[in-house]
Design a protein around this motif. Sequence first.
Motif, PDB file in Angstrom:
ATOM      1  N   ALA A  36       0.826  -1.208   0.000  1.00  0.00           N
ATOM      2  CA  ALA A  36       0.000   0.000   0.000  1.00  0.00           C
ATOM      3  C   ALA A  36       0.860   1.258   0.000  1.00  0.00           C
ATOM      4  O   ALA A  36       0.525   2.250  -0.657  1.00  0.00           O
ATOM      5  N   LEU A  37       1.978   1.238   0.727  1.00  0.00           N
ATOM      6  CA  LEU A  37       2.843   2.418   0.788  1.00  0.00           C
ATOM      7  C   LEU A  37       3.441   2.726  -0.584  1.00  0.00           C
ATOM      8  O   LEU A  37       3.448   3.882  -1.029  1.00  0.00           O
ATOM      9  N   GLY A  38       3.937   1.695  -1.265  1.00  0.00           N
ATOM     10  CA  GLY A  38       4.483   1.903  -2.605  1.00  0.00           C
ATOM     11  C   GLY A  38       3.431   2.396  -3.576  1.00  0.00           C
ATOM     12  O   GLY A  38       3.673   3.312  -4.369  1.00  0.00           O
ATOM     13  N   TRP A  39       2.235   1.792  -3.513  1.00  0.00           N
ATOM     14  CA  TRP A  39       1.121   2.205  -4.367  1.00  0.00           C
ATOM     15  C   TRP A  39       0.747   3.664  -4.105  1.00  0.00           C
ATOM     16  O   TRP A  39       0.507   4.422  -5.046  1.00  0.00           O
ATOM     17  N   TRP A  40       0.729   4.071  -2.828  1.00  0.00           N
ATOM     18  CA  TRP A  40       0.313   5.421  -2.462  1.00  0.00           C
ATOM     19  C   TRP A  40       1.251   6.476  -3.047  1.00  0.00           C
ATOM     20  O   TRP A  40       0.810   7.443  -3.660  1.00  0.00           O
ATOM     21  N   PHE A  41       2.550   6.261  -2.872  1.00  0.00           N
ATOM     22  CA  PHE A  41       3.510   7.238  -3.371  1.00  0.00           C
ATOM     23  C   PHE A  41       3.558   7.251  -4.898  1.00  0.00           C
ATOM     24  O   PHE A  41       3.626   8.315  -5.510  1.00  0.00           O
ATOM     25  N   GLU A  42       3.522   6.076  -5.500  1.00  0.00           N
ATOM     26  CA  GLU A  42       3.715   6.005  -6.949  1.00  0.00           C
ATOM     27  C   GLU A  42       2.463   6.336  -7.746  1.00  0.00           C
ATOM     28  O   GLU A  42       2.556   6.868  -8.860  1.00  0.00           O
ATOM     29  N   GLU A  43       1.274   6.023  -7.208  1.00  0.00           N
ATOM     30  CA  GLU A  43       0.051   6.180  -7.997  1.00  0.00           C
ATOM     31  C   GLU A  43      -0.929   7.217  -7.455  1.00  0.00           C
ATOM     32  O   GLU A  43      -1.624   7.862  -8.234  1.00  0.00           O
ATOM     33  N   CYS A  44      -1.008   7.366  -6.144  1.00  0.00           N
ATOM     34  CA  CYS A  44      -1.987   8.301  -5.581  1.00  0.00           C
ATOM     35  C   CYS A  44      -1.444   9.721  -5.451  1.00  0.00           C
ATOM     36  O   CYS A  44      -2.188  10.693  -5.605  1.00  0.00           O
ATOM     37  N   LEU A  45      -0.165   9.862  -5.146  1.00  0.00           N
ATOM     38  CA  LEU A  45       0.390  11.188  -4.889  1.00  0.00           C
ATOM     39  C   LEU A  45       0.955  11.872  -6.138  1.00  0.00           C
ATOM     40  O   LEU A  45       1.390  13.012  -6.061  1.00  0.00           O
ATOM     41  N   VAL A  46       0.929  11.177  -7.279  1.00  0.00           N
ATOM     42  CA  VAL A  46       1.496  11.753  -8.499  1.00  0.00           C
ATOM     43  C   VAL A  46       0.921  13.133  -8.830  1.00  0.00           C
ATOM     44  O   VAL A  46       1.675  14.070  -9.149  1.00  0.00           O
ATOM     45  N   PRO A  47      -0.415  13.355  -8.752  1.00  0.00           N
ATOM     46  CA  PRO A  47      -0.942  14.698  -9.057  1.00  0.00           C
ATOM     47  C   PRO A  47      -0.388  15.787  -8.137  1.00  0.00           C
ATOM     48  O   PRO A  47      -0.239  16.936  -8.553  1.00  0.00           O
ATOM     49  N   TYR A  48      -0.075  15.399  -6.896  1.00  0.00           N
ATOM     50  CA  TYR A  48       0.470  16.382  -5.950  1.00  0.00           C
ATOM     51  C   TYR A  48       1.976  16.545  -6.145  1.00  0.00           C
ATOM     52  O   TYR A  48       2.500  17.656  -6.119  1.00  0.00           O
ATOM     53  N   LEU A  49       2.663  15.432  -6.331  1.00  0.00           N
ATOM     54  CA  LEU A  49       4.117  15.487  -6.455  1.00  0.00           C
ATOM     55  C   LEU A  49       4.557  16.214  -7.726  1.00  0.00           C
ATOM     56  O   LEU A  49       5.626  16.819  -7.763  1.00  0.00           O
ATOM     57  N   GLY A  50       3.735  16.148  -8.758  1.00  0.00           N
ATOM     58  CA  GLY A  50       4.094  16.807 -10.004  1.00  0.00           C
ATOM     59  C   GLY A  50       3.558  18.220 -10.133  1.00  0.00           C
ATOM     60  O   GLY A  50       3.822  18.903 -11.119  1.00  0.00           O
ATOM     61  N   ASN A  51       2.801  18.673  -9.138  1.00  0.00           N
ATOM     62  CA  ASN A  51       2.201  20.002  -9.171  1.00  0.00           C
ATOM     63  C   ASN A  51       2.632  20.772  -7.924  1.00  0.00           C
ATOM     64  O   ASN A  51       2.135  20.529  -6.830  1.00  0.00           O
ATOM     65  N   HIS A  52       3.573  21.689  -8.081  1.00  0.00           N
ATOM     66  CA  HIS A  52       4.140  22.391  -6.925  1.00  0.00           C
ATOM     67  C   HIS A  52       3.097  23.230  -6.200  1.00  0.00           C
ATOM     68  O   HIS A  52       3.165  23.386  -4.980  1.00  0.00           O
ATOM     69  N   GLU A  53       2.111  23.763  -6.932  1.00  0.00           N
ATOM     70  CA  GLU A  53       1.076  24.565  -6.284  1.00  0.00           C
ATOM     71  C   GLU A  53       0.201  23.701  -5.371  1.00  0.00           C
ATOM     72  O   GLU A  53      -0.126  24.094  -4.249  1.00  0.00           O
ATOM     73  N   LYS A  54      -0.185  22.529  -5.856  1.00  0.00           N
ATOM     74  CA  LYS A  54      -0.978  21.623  -5.033  1.00  0.00           C
ATOM     75  C   LYS A  54      -0.193  21.177  -3.806  1.00  0.00           C
ATOM     76  O   LYS A  54      -0.717  21.140  -2.686  1.00  0.00           O
ATOM     77  N   LEU A  55       1.067  20.822  -4.003  1.00  0.00           N
ATOM     78  CA  LEU A  55       1.891  20.348  -2.898  1.00  0.00           C
ATOM     79  C   LEU A  55       2.132  21.463  -1.883  1.00  0.00           C
ATOM     80  O   LEU A  55       2.169  21.220  -0.682  1.00  0.00           O
ATOM     81  N   ALA A  56       2.263  22.689  -2.364  1.00  0.00           N
ATOM     82  CA  ALA A  56       2.491  23.816  -1.462  1.00  0.00           C
ATOM     83  C   ALA A  56       1.281  24.065  -0.573  1.00  0.00           C
ATOM     84  O   ALA A  56       1.411  24.511   0.569  1.00  0.00           O
ATOM     85  N   ALA A  57       0.057  23.756  -1.068  1.00  0.00           N
ATOM     86  CA  ALA A  57      -1.162  23.978  -0.287  1.00  0.00           C
ATOM     87  C   ALA A  57      -1.363  22.924   0.795  1.00  0.00           C
ATOM     88  O   ALA A  57      -2.118  23.135   1.748  1.00  0.00           O
ATOM     89  N   VAL A  58      -0.667  21.803   0.671  1.00  0.00           N
ATOM     90  CA  VAL A  58      -0.819  20.713   1.650  1.00  0.00           C
ATOM     91  C   VAL A  58      -0.093  21.068   2.944  1.00  0.00           C
ATOM     92  O   VAL A  58       1.089  21.419   2.925  1.00  0.00           O
ATOM     93  N   LYS A  59      -0.800  20.962   4.059  1.00  0.00           N
ATOM     94  CA  LYS A  59      -0.210  21.291   5.353  1.00  0.00           C
ATOM     95  C   LYS A  59       0.275  20.066   6.111  1.00  0.00           C
ATOM     96  O   LYS A  59       1.130  20.177   6.993  1.00  0.00           O
ATOM     97  N   SER A  60      -0.266  18.899   5.793  1.00  0.00           N
ATOM     98  CA  SER A  60       0.084  17.705   6.560  1.00  0.00           C
ATOM     99  C   SER A  60       0.088  16.474   5.666  1.00  0.00           C
ATOM    100  O   SER A  60      -0.841  16.259   4.880  1.00  0.00           O
ATOM    101  N   ILE A  61       1.161  15.680   5.762  1.00  0.00           N
ATOM    102  CA  ILE A  61       1.256  14.389   5.063  1.00  0.00           C
ATOM    103  C   ILE A  61       1.593  13.342   6.119  1.00  0.00           C
ATOM    104  O   ILE A  61       2.679  13.368   6.711  1.00  0.00           O
TER     105      ILE A  61
END
Length: 262
Positions: free
Chosen positions: A91-116
């Motif tokens: 699940a951890l590998g799936w989360w980073f590789e497939e679920c977080l891609v929209p955030y990891l590739g978008n600096h504006e989205k990632l900047a708005a995140v306060k907690s991971i």
Amino acid sequence: HIYNSAISACARCGLWERGIELFEEMDKIGVAKDVVTYNAVLDAVSINVPLARRLFKEGVEKGFYARVSRLGTQWLELDLHFLSLGGGEIALGWWFEECLVPYLGNHEKLAAVKSIDIVTGYGKTRMRGARQGDDGMRKRVRAMLRFMNVREIEQSNKGRIHIDKEALKREVGRNSGKIIFNAEGYRTFRREETTANAMPNVPQVRRNREGAPPREDYRDQGSIQRVEGSVERRRNVSHSDERHIETSRVRKQDVDHSTNSR
């Protein structure tokens, strides 16, 4: 049921091929699978990441892992506390590789995140933390993060891992919006420092066919005393019930005698 137990045994003994055979056999004979089945088979096949990832996604589609990933505009959370150890790794590998891609590739989205955060779960009654070498979900998740070069921020809650967002942003920037996982390094860690797919070496106790094992099978005097204390408490309760029944019988006789006298 018996299939879940058999697949779990395959996981403990490193027989992942046999584990997946039993898992597939359940469909052929009409035995229903549940979240326990998927947790067991993920433990068994977690060494085969492509296969395990497919089975994990299948579990997500069936609703067994629907609440694992929670993604908001200001917080991202992976909840692993009800998964098996192998399931948590996948699940951890799936989360980073497939679920977080929209955030990891978008600096504006990632900047708005306060907690991971990653919820691993913690409690005195959980057996995971009592495994050999203190093996458990927290230990494996922290190791996987190291092999992703993802840093955490130390905090007091032992059931939660807080990701250093600023360090994550820098790591993502270096890798063109991705996280690079050193899979070979983690496999070595897993083989040398965890109980994954290791043959169990727990001494087996032959149990009495009529119930609890005889006194000599208990490991220490403390265990014997606890068992004897439990038996004594049951005896006291039984004697109390007998006295209550006897008192009720006497009272009924007195009432009957008084009624007849009138």
